[in-house]
Write a protein that holds these residues in place. Structure first.
Motif, mmCIF file in Angstrom:
data_model
loop_
_atom_site.group_PDB
_atom_site.id
_atom_site.type_symbol
_atom_site.label_atom_id
_atom_site.label_comp_id
_atom_site.label_asym_id
_atom_site.label_seq_id
_atom_site.Cartn_x
_atom_site.Cartn_y
_atom_site.Cartn_z
ATOM 1 N N UNK A 206 6.239 4.792 -8.404
ATOM 2 C CA UNK A 206 5.739 3.624 -7.656
ATOM 3 C C UNK A 206 4.806 4.060 -6.540
ATOM 4 N N UNK A 207 5.217 5.088 -5.803
ATOM 5 C CA UNK A 207 4.372 5.570 -4.710
ATOM 6 C C UNK A 207 3.012 6.039 -5.201
ATOM 7 N N UNK A 208 3.003 6.787 -6.295
ATOM 8 C CA UNK A 208 1.732 7.256 -6.846
ATOM 9 C C UNK A 208 0.922 6.109 -7.433
ATOM 10 N N UNK A 209 1.612 5.138 -8.050
ATOM 11 C CA UNK A 209 0.908 4.006 -8.643
ATOM 12 C C UNK A 209 0.118 3.222 -7.613
ATOM 13 N N UNK A 210 0.719 2.990 -6.454
ATOM 14 C CA UNK A 210 0.008 2.265 -5.392
ATOM 15 C C UNK A 210 -1.091 3.135 -4.795
ATOM 16 N N UNK A 211 -0.814 4.426 -4.664
ATOM 17 C CA UNK A 211 -1.805 5.336 -4.092
ATOM 18 C C UNK A 211 -3.075 5.387 -4.945
ATOM 19 N N UNK A 212 -2.907 5.245 -6.268
ATOM 20 C CA UNK A 212 -4.043 5.356 -7.176
ATOM 21 C C UNK A 212 -4.520 4.008 -7.705
ATOM 22 N N UNK A 213 -4.046 2.902 -7.131
ATOM 23 C CA UNK A 213 -4.358 1.584 -7.696
ATOM 24 C C UNK A 213 -5.840 1.226 -7.567
ATOM 25 N N UNK A 214 -6.531 1.830 -6.627
ATOM 26 C CA UNK A 214 -7.952 1.540 -6.444
ATOM 27 C C UNK A 214 -8.849 2.479 -7.252
ATOM 28 N N UNK A 215 -8.247 3.414 -7.990
ATOM 29 C CA UNK A 215 -9.051 4.418 -8.697
ATOM 30 C C UNK A 215 -9.970 3.816 -9.761
ATOM 31 N N UNK B 299 -6.286 4.261 0.359
ATOM 32 C CA UNK B 299 -4.972 3.623 0.495
ATOM 33 C C UNK B 299 -4.163 4.244 1.628
ATOM 34 N N UNK B 300 -4.416 5.515 1.918
ATOM 35 C CA UNK B 300 -3.639 6.199 2.947
ATOM 36 C C UNK B 300 -3.716 5.441 4.278
ATOM 37 N N UNK B 301 -2.560 5.127 4.816
ATOM 38 C CA UNK B 301 -2.492 4.337 6.048
ATOM 39 C C UNK B 301 -2.336 2.856 5.807
ATOM 40 N N UNK B 302 -2.444 2.427 4.548
ATOM 41 C CA UNK B 302 -2.282 1.000 4.216
ATOM 42 C C UNK B 302 -1.491 0.851 2.916
ATOM 43 N N UNK B 303 -0.510 1.748 2.699
ATOM 44 C CA UNK B 303 0.230 1.741 1.431
ATOM 45 C C UNK B 303 0.986 0.439 1.246
ATOM 46 N N UNK B 304 1.741 0.032 2.266
ATOM 47 C CA UNK B 304 2.579 -1.160 2.126
ATOM 48 C C UNK B 304 1.739 -2.414 1.962
ATOM 49 N N UNK B 305 0.647 -2.503 2.675
ATOM 50 C CA UNK B 305 -0.233 -3.669 2.544
ATOM 51 C C UNK B 305 -0.834 -3.717 1.145
ATOM 52 N N UNK B 306 -1.280 -2.571 0.661
ATOM 53 C CA UNK B 306 -1.850 -2.510 -0.686
ATOM 54 C C UNK B 306 -0.802 -2.881 -1.726
ATOM 55 N N UNK B 307 0.394 -2.365 -1.565
ATOM 56 C CA UNK B 307 1.483 -2.685 -2.495
ATOM 57 C C UNK B 307 1.770 -4.185 -2.496
ATOM 58 N N UNK C 105 -19.358 5.009 -9.523
ATOM 59 C CA UNK C 105 -19.806 5.956 -10.532
ATOM 60 C C UNK C 105 -19.125 7.301 -10.440
ATOM 61 N N UNK C 106 -17.851 7.325 -10.039
ATOM 62 C CA UNK C 106 -17.120 8.579 -9.880
ATOM 63 C C UNK C 106 -16.462 8.993 -11.195
ATOM 64 N N UNK C 107 -16.184 10.283 -11.322
ATOM 65 C CA UNK C 107 -15.393 10.778 -12.427
ATOM 66 C C UNK C 107 -13.920 10.507 -12.182
ATOM 67 N N UNK C 108 -13.068 10.713 -13.187
ATOM 68 C CA UNK C 108 -11.644 10.381 -13.050
ATOM 69 C C UNK C 108 -10.939 11.068 -11.884
ATOM 70 N N UNK C 109 -11.106 12.384 -11.740
ATOM 71 C CA UNK C 109 -10.412 13.101 -10.666
ATOM 72 C C UNK C 109 -10.918 12.643 -9.300
ATOM 73 N N UNK C 110 -12.239 12.516 -9.163
ATOM 74 C CA UNK C 110 -12.809 12.048 -7.900
ATOM 75 C C UNK C 110 -12.356 10.635 -7.576
ATOM 76 N N UNK C 111 -12.199 9.786 -8.600
ATOM 77 C CA UNK C 111 -11.753 8.414 -8.379
ATOM 78 C C UNK C 111 -10.322 8.380 -7.856
ATOM 79 N N UNK C 112 -9.450 9.253 -8.384
ATOM 80 C CA UNK C 112 -8.072 9.315 -7.881
ATOM 81 C C UNK C 112 -8.048 9.773 -6.424
ATOM 82 N N UNK C 113 -8.856 10.767 -6.110
ATOM 83 C CA UNK C 113 -8.918 11.233 -4.712
ATOM 84 C C UNK C 113 -9.456 10.134 -3.799
#
Length: 291
Positions: free
Chosen positions: A165-174, A196-204, A182-190
């Motif tokens: 769940x934590x990773x799913x929310x962290x990567x939800x904007x990827x 999302x960092x600093x707004x995890x609960x709001x994003x969730x 126009x990012x590649x997959x790895x860059x999109x996850x980063x």
């Protein structure tokens, strides 16, 4: 440029932020994000349904071909239907995310978007979005799969769900980052993790609520199609075929809602995070004024 103030109702108010499209170009409240997603769906929903149609028909053909091939070879259909369904689902989800990102830019700037325009914008980014979604799935399933592969009790695999769940929310904007920037997959996850960092609960909270709304709306949309098929409202079509036809149409519209509305909400979270952290509002304002 000097700041302009306006007189309204006997008082003085600061200038309102521009709103060329479905949101005002300022930091957004949760209600603004969900309201903007509803507005975008209302304005571009029919074009999203039409743009999704080729992919959905392709998924159905893939499933039919898998079943037909299995029967021709004397293999149990379920042995090929499950992987074919997984592949069809992945491709449909990637198409929905890519088309939604194409709609997002036009919706934020208040520009029209034809079906052909959306498909043309989505085509070159489809592979990157698909790769991004596969990486996200691998990250979510990885801890549980590692537990099972080590021969440990399945209950321990269930204990990894909070990590997923934590990773799913962290990567939800990827997926949005992959298509929008126009990012590649790895860059999109980063990129997603950084936003999302600093707004995890709001994003969730926003994305979970959008998913619940989409599920309810998808169910409600299917009902009239099911009733129409059951009542055989098209006399030229026999009852069984009518029911199947309307059920398929209802399923396609419902699937578009189920996939695209949460992605629209996630896309607006992405825009909000960039407005708050990177001054995206000024860039979007210049782009809307230049149009």
């Amino acid at each position: 440029m000097a700041e302009q103030w306006t007189h309204w109702g006997g008082g003085w108010l600061p200038p309102q932020p521009p709103k060329p499209g479905v949101i005002s170009l300022r930091p957004l409240k949760s209600g603004d994000i969900l309201g903007g997603a509803f507005a975008a769906l209302g304005r571009y929903g029919s074009r999203l349904v039409a743009a999704m149609l080729p992919g959905q028909l392709g998924a159905l053909l893939l499933l039919a071909a898998a079943v037909g091939g299995a029967l021709a070879l004397g293999v149990r259909p379920v042995t090929v239907l499950v992987p074919a369904a997984a592949l069809a689902t992945l491709l449909t989800c990637a198409l929905a995310a890519t088309l939604t990102a194409a709609v997002l830019r036009e919706a934020v700037l208040g520009r029209p978007a034809a079906v052909r325009t959306l498909l043309r914008a989505a085509r070159p980014r489809l592979a990157a979005v698909l790769g991004t979604q596969l990486l996200v799935l691998a990250a979510l399933a990885g801890p549980g799969a590692a537990v099972l592969a080590a021969g440990l009790p399945p209950l321990l695999a269930a204990a990894t769900l909070p990590v997923a769940l934590g990773l799913g929310v962290l990567f939800v904007l990827a997926p949005t980052a992959a298509a929008y920037e126009g990012l590649g997959p790895v860059a999109a996850l980063r990129r997603s993790a950084g936003l999302v960092r600093g707004a995890w609960w709001r994003t969730f909270g926003i994305t979970a609520l959008a998913a619940v709304i989409a599920a309810g709306a998808a169910y409600a949309v299917q009902l009239p199609f099911a009733f129409a098929g059951a009542l055989s409202l098209v006399p030229a079509i026999d009852g069984g075929l009518a029911h199947a036809t309307f059920a398929a149409l209802g399923g396609m519209v419902a699937q578009t809602l189920l996939l695209c509305f949460p992605q629209l909400a996630a896309g607006l979270v992405y825009v909000d995070r960039r407005i708050r952290r990177e001054g995206l509002a000024a860039e979007l304002t210049r782009e809307s004024e230049a149009a």
